[in-house]
Design a protein around this motif. Structure first.
Motif, PDB file in Angstrom:
ATOM      1  N   GLY A 157      -9.239  12.990  -6.748  1.00  0.00           N
ATOM      2  CA  GLY A 157      -9.617  13.975  -5.734  1.00  0.00           C
ATOM      3  C   GLY A 157      -8.575  14.361  -4.723  1.00  0.00           C
ATOM      4  O   GLY A 157      -8.903  15.019  -3.730  1.00  0.00           O
ATOM      5  N   GLY A 158      -7.316  13.984  -4.913  1.00  0.00           N
ATOM      6  CA  GLY A 158      -6.275  14.398  -3.985  1.00  0.00           C
ATOM      7  C   GLY A 158      -5.560  13.231  -3.331  1.00  0.00           C
ATOM      8  O   GLY A 158      -5.209  12.249  -3.991  1.00  0.00           O
ATOM      9  N   GLU A 159      -5.360  13.305  -2.016  1.00  0.00           N
ATOM     10  CA  GLU A 159      -4.590  12.291  -1.302  1.00  0.00           C
ATOM     11  C   GLU A 159      -5.340  10.957  -1.255  1.00  0.00           C
ATOM     12  O   GLU A 159      -6.493  10.893  -0.829  1.00  0.00           O
ATOM     13  CB  GLU A 159      -4.285  12.755   0.118  1.00  0.00           C
ATOM     14  CG  GLU A 159      -3.355  11.823   0.870  1.00  0.00           C
ATOM     15  CD  GLU A 159      -3.010  12.331   2.258  1.00  0.00           C
ATOM     16  OE1 GLU A 159      -2.573  11.517   3.093  1.00  0.00           O
ATOM     17  OE2 GLU A 159      -3.181  13.544   2.499  1.00  0.00           O
ATOM     18  N   VAL A 160      -4.675   9.914  -1.693  1.00  0.00           N
ATOM     19  CA  VAL A 160      -5.267   8.577  -1.716  1.00  0.00           C
ATOM     20  C   VAL A 160      -4.242   7.555  -1.262  1.00  0.00           C
ATOM     21  O   VAL A 160      -3.037   7.828  -1.189  1.00  0.00           O
ATOM     22  CB  VAL A 160      -5.750   8.187  -3.138  1.00  0.00           C
ATOM     23  CG1 VAL A 160      -6.813   9.144  -3.645  1.00  0.00           C
ATOM     24  CG2 VAL A 160      -4.572   8.113  -4.107  1.00  0.00           C
ATOM     25  N   SER A 161      -4.726   6.356  -0.942  1.00  0.00           N
ATOM     26  CA  SER A 161      -3.849   5.207  -0.725  1.00  0.00           C
ATOM     27  C   SER A 161      -4.180   4.173  -1.794  1.00  0.00           C
ATOM     28  O   SER A 161      -5.358   3.908  -2.060  1.00  0.00           O
ATOM     29  CB  SER A 161      -4.035   4.619   0.681  1.00  0.00           C
ATOM     30  OG  SER A 161      -5.355   4.172   0.881  1.00  0.00           O
ATOM     31  N   ILE A 162      -3.150   3.629  -2.425  1.00  0.00           N
ATOM     32  CA  ILE A 162      -3.325   2.655  -3.504  1.00  0.00           C
ATOM     33  C   ILE A 162      -2.839   1.293  -3.015  1.00  0.00           C
ATOM     34  O   ILE A 162      -1.702   1.159  -2.556  1.00  0.00           O
ATOM     35  CB  ILE A 162      -2.549   3.051  -4.767  1.00  0.00           C
ATOM     36  CG1 ILE A 162      -2.911   4.480  -5.193  1.00  0.00           C
ATOM     37  CG2 ILE A 162      -2.831   2.070  -5.906  1.00  0.00           C
ATOM     38  CD1 ILE A 162      -2.106   4.990  -6.372  1.00  0.00           C
ATOM     39  N   THR A 204       0.843  -1.195   0.000  1.00  0.00           N
ATOM     40  CA  THR A 204       0.000   0.000   0.000  1.00  0.00           C
ATOM     41  C   THR A 204       0.874   1.240   0.000  1.00  0.00           C
ATOM     42  O   THR A 204       1.776   1.374   0.843  1.00  0.00           O
ATOM     43  CB  THR A 204      -0.929   0.023   1.227  1.00  0.00           C
ATOM     44  OG1 THR A 204      -1.760  -1.137   1.219  1.00  0.00           O
ATOM     45  CG2 THR A 204      -1.817   1.260   1.208  1.00  0.00           C
ATOM     46  N   LEU A 205       0.618   2.144  -0.953  1.00  0.00           N
ATOM     47  CA  LEU A 205       1.365   3.387  -1.071  1.00  0.00           C
ATOM     48  C   LEU A 205       0.401   4.568  -1.057  1.00  0.00           C
ATOM     49  O   LEU A 205      -0.688   4.492  -1.640  1.00  0.00           O
ATOM     50  CB  LEU A 205       2.189   3.411  -2.363  1.00  0.00           C
ATOM     51  CG  LEU A 205       3.268   2.324  -2.523  1.00  0.00           C
ATOM     52  CD1 LEU A 205       3.955   2.464  -3.870  1.00  0.00           C
ATOM     53  CD2 LEU A 205       4.289   2.414  -1.405  1.00  0.00           C
ATOM     54  N   SER A 206       0.794   5.652  -0.417  1.00  0.00           N
ATOM     55  CA  SER A 206      -0.019   6.865  -0.375  1.00  0.00           C
ATOM     56  C   SER A 206       0.590   7.925  -1.276  1.00  0.00           C
ATOM     57  O   SER A 206       1.821   8.040  -1.369  1.00  0.00           O
ATOM     58  CB  SER A 206      -0.108   7.404   1.061  1.00  0.00           C
ATOM     59  OG  SER A 206      -0.754   6.464   1.900  1.00  0.00           O
ATOM     60  N   LYS A 209      -8.899   9.547   1.502  1.00  0.00           N
ATOM     61  CA  LYS A 209      -8.328   9.753   2.827  1.00  0.00           C
ATOM     62  C   LYS A 209      -9.249   9.226   3.919  1.00  0.00           C
ATOM     63  O   LYS A 209      -8.797   8.755   4.966  1.00  0.00           O
ATOM     64  CB  LYS A 209      -8.042  11.230   3.034  1.00  0.00           C
ATOM     65  CG  LYS A 209      -7.177  11.550   4.237  1.00  0.00           C
ATOM     66  CD  LYS A 209      -6.813  13.019   4.270  1.00  0.00           C
ATOM     67  CE  LYS A 209      -5.901  13.343   5.454  1.00  0.00           C
ATOM     68  NZ  LYS A 209      -5.534  14.791   5.479  1.00  0.00           N
ATOM     69  N   ASP A 210     -10.578   9.277   3.683  1.00  0.00           N
ATOM     70  CA  ASP A 210     -11.544   8.806   4.683  1.00  0.00           C
ATOM     71  C   ASP A 210     -11.796   7.302   4.618  1.00  0.00           C
ATOM     72  O   ASP A 210     -12.652   6.771   5.326  1.00  0.00           O
ATOM     73  CB  ASP A 210     -12.864   9.559   4.541  1.00  0.00           C
ATOM     74  CG  ASP A 210     -13.533   9.345   3.178  1.00  0.00           C
ATOM     75  OD1 ASP A 210     -13.022   8.540   2.379  1.00  0.00           O
ATOM     76  OD2 ASP A 210     -14.563   9.997   2.917  1.00  0.00           O
ATOM     77  N   GLY A 211     -11.051   6.588   3.753  1.00  0.00           N
ATOM     78  CA  GLY A 211     -11.172   5.139   3.638  1.00  0.00           C
ATOM     79  C   GLY A 211     -12.154   4.664   2.588  1.00  0.00           C
ATOM     80  O   GLY A 211     -12.261   3.467   2.318  1.00  0.00           O
ATOM     81  N   ARG A 212     -12.878   5.584   1.981  1.00  0.00           N
ATOM     82  CA  ARG A 212     -13.857   5.220   0.956  1.00  0.00           C
ATOM     83  C   ARG A 212     -13.146   4.735  -0.306  1.00  0.00           C
ATOM     84  O   ARG A 212     -12.206   5.363  -0.777  1.00  0.00           O
ATOM     85  CB  ARG A 212     -14.745   6.422   0.635  1.00  0.00           C
ATOM     86  CG  ARG A 212     -15.772   6.202  -0.466  1.00  0.00           C
ATOM     87  CD  ARG A 212     -16.643   7.450  -0.608  1.00  0.00           C
ATOM     88  NE  ARG A 212     -15.838   8.627  -0.823  1.00  0.00           N
ATOM     89  CZ  ARG A 212     -15.498   9.077  -2.047  1.00  0.00           C
ATOM     90  NH1 ARG A 212     -15.895   8.428  -3.130  1.00  0.00           N
ATOM     91  NH2 ARG A 212     -14.766  10.180  -2.160  1.00  0.00           N
TER      92      ARG A 212
END
Length: 350
Positions: free
Chosen positions: A147-152, A138-140, A169-172
């Motif tokens: 939409g901006g900051e995400v985790s992949i 997992t990389l951020s 960012k909110d886990g969605r």
């Protein structure tokens, strides 16, 4: 027999290739992509139901597909747009050398540009992923298209870009894997016909009655065996049928002479894929490994026949690097009412 085509997932050992190979420009892959491998995602960054498909034909040819069903209540027409890309495989960065767009209307330029952006972004980001011995990484990062900051979440068992999900960012989950597959041949329309899924499709109603008087019997082939009952009829040396309800096979997968971990991951990856318009539903997949045994539970959906099947594989690695493989496939409507019966067979093989 049609039942076999519906129940048995496609696994071609002829596709075994070198353990390390290039496919996505600038990316060294432990599990090489093979021609016709694809992945489909639900893309929640749109304000309408949308799916993105990605397919690898060879190191020079890829395709991205956008599909969205019609929504009469929202006055939205169906959209089905595919871009076939040609690239220069000798470059470390993505260099497009041509493209062929199909299905686009005059007002679809935003979607076309979006598919272009995804190709560039996914390629560049995949170049920064190192799995090592891990299956998932997992990389951020900042990702404007989402939409901006995400985790992949990356998973080496997924073809092409190895993306399993992209989360806000909110886990969605904004971008989530639905299915992976392999085209069976040049007439397989799986990639161009997939129209998405929501949840677990319902299998059609089927009739099945256990024979309470059936006696235990062994289903054996080579060095693997399992106890079933006399309701199962032997169709071949390594195949048993429970009427038109289920299929049991025991097969041997030869050693490949490559890194043991890479080979196990390759077999798992191919075992989890759909083919020939039967789609493996990734959210309902479960893979566990204990010692030399790997167990895989998968759900397959065949839209043309409204059929859902549940497939269990038990893979046992032998000392010489080959595998014994038991596969039990059963229609899901039958399985749901007889879980204990079928689970007992699978557990005995582990």
């Amino acid at each position: 027999m049609n039942l076999l085509k519906k129940l048995l997932p496609f696994l071609s050992l002829a596709l075994i290739c070198a353990a390390y190979s290039f496919a996505v420009p600038g990316v060294t892959q432990q599990i090489a992509d093979t021609s016709g491998e694809y992945a489909f995602y639900k893309d929640s960054s749109f304000n309408r139901t949308s799916y993105i498909g990605i397919i690898y034909y060879n190191d020079s040819t890829y395709a991205f597909r956008y599909y969205s069903p019609a929504s009469p209540k929202d006055s939205l027409v169906e959209k089905d747009i595919t871009i076939y890309f040609s690239v220069d495989p000798t470059k470390d960065k993505l260099l497009l050398t041509g493209e062929n767009i199909r299905g686009a209307a005059a007002n679809d330029s935003d979607i076309i540009n979006y598919l272009h952006d995804l190709f560039y972004e996914f390629t560049a980001r995949r170049q920064n992923v190192e799995f090592g011995k891990n299956t998932r990484v997992t990389l951020s990062s900042d990702f404007a298209q989402f939409g901006g900051e995400v985790s992949i979440v990356y998973n080496k068992r997924i073809p092409i870009f190895s993306i399993e999900s992209i989360k806000a960012k909110d886990g969605r989950e904004i971008f989530s894997l639905l299915t992976t597959g392999q085209l069976y041949n040049s007439t397989d329309t799986s990639f161009t016909s997939f129209k998405g899924t929501e949840g677990l499709p319902k299998d059609k109603a089927r009739t099945f009655a256990k024979d309470t008087k059936a006696k235990p019997q062994k289903a054996s082939c080579d060095d693997m065996s399992v106890t079933v009952d006399s309701s199962w009829q032997k169709a071949m040396d390594n195949m048993w049928l429970l009427g038109d309800s289920a299929v049991l096979t025991i097969a041997s997968i030869p050693a490949a002479g490559i890194d043991a971990d890479a080979y196990r991951e390759f077999i798992i990856r191919k075992s989890c894929q759909g083919s020939d318009c039967t789609f493996s539903l990734w959210p309902f997949q479960n893979v566990t490994t204990s010692g030399s045994t790997t167990s895989i539970e998968s759900v397959y959906y065949r839209p043309a026949e409204a059929s859902v099947t549940r497939t269990f594989k038990v893979l046992k690695c032998r000392k010489d690097g080959s595998y014994a493989c038991l596969t039990l496939s059963v229609y899901d409507s039958i399985y749901q009412k007889n879980k204990a019966y079928f689970d007992t067979i699978v557990k005995a093989a582990r």
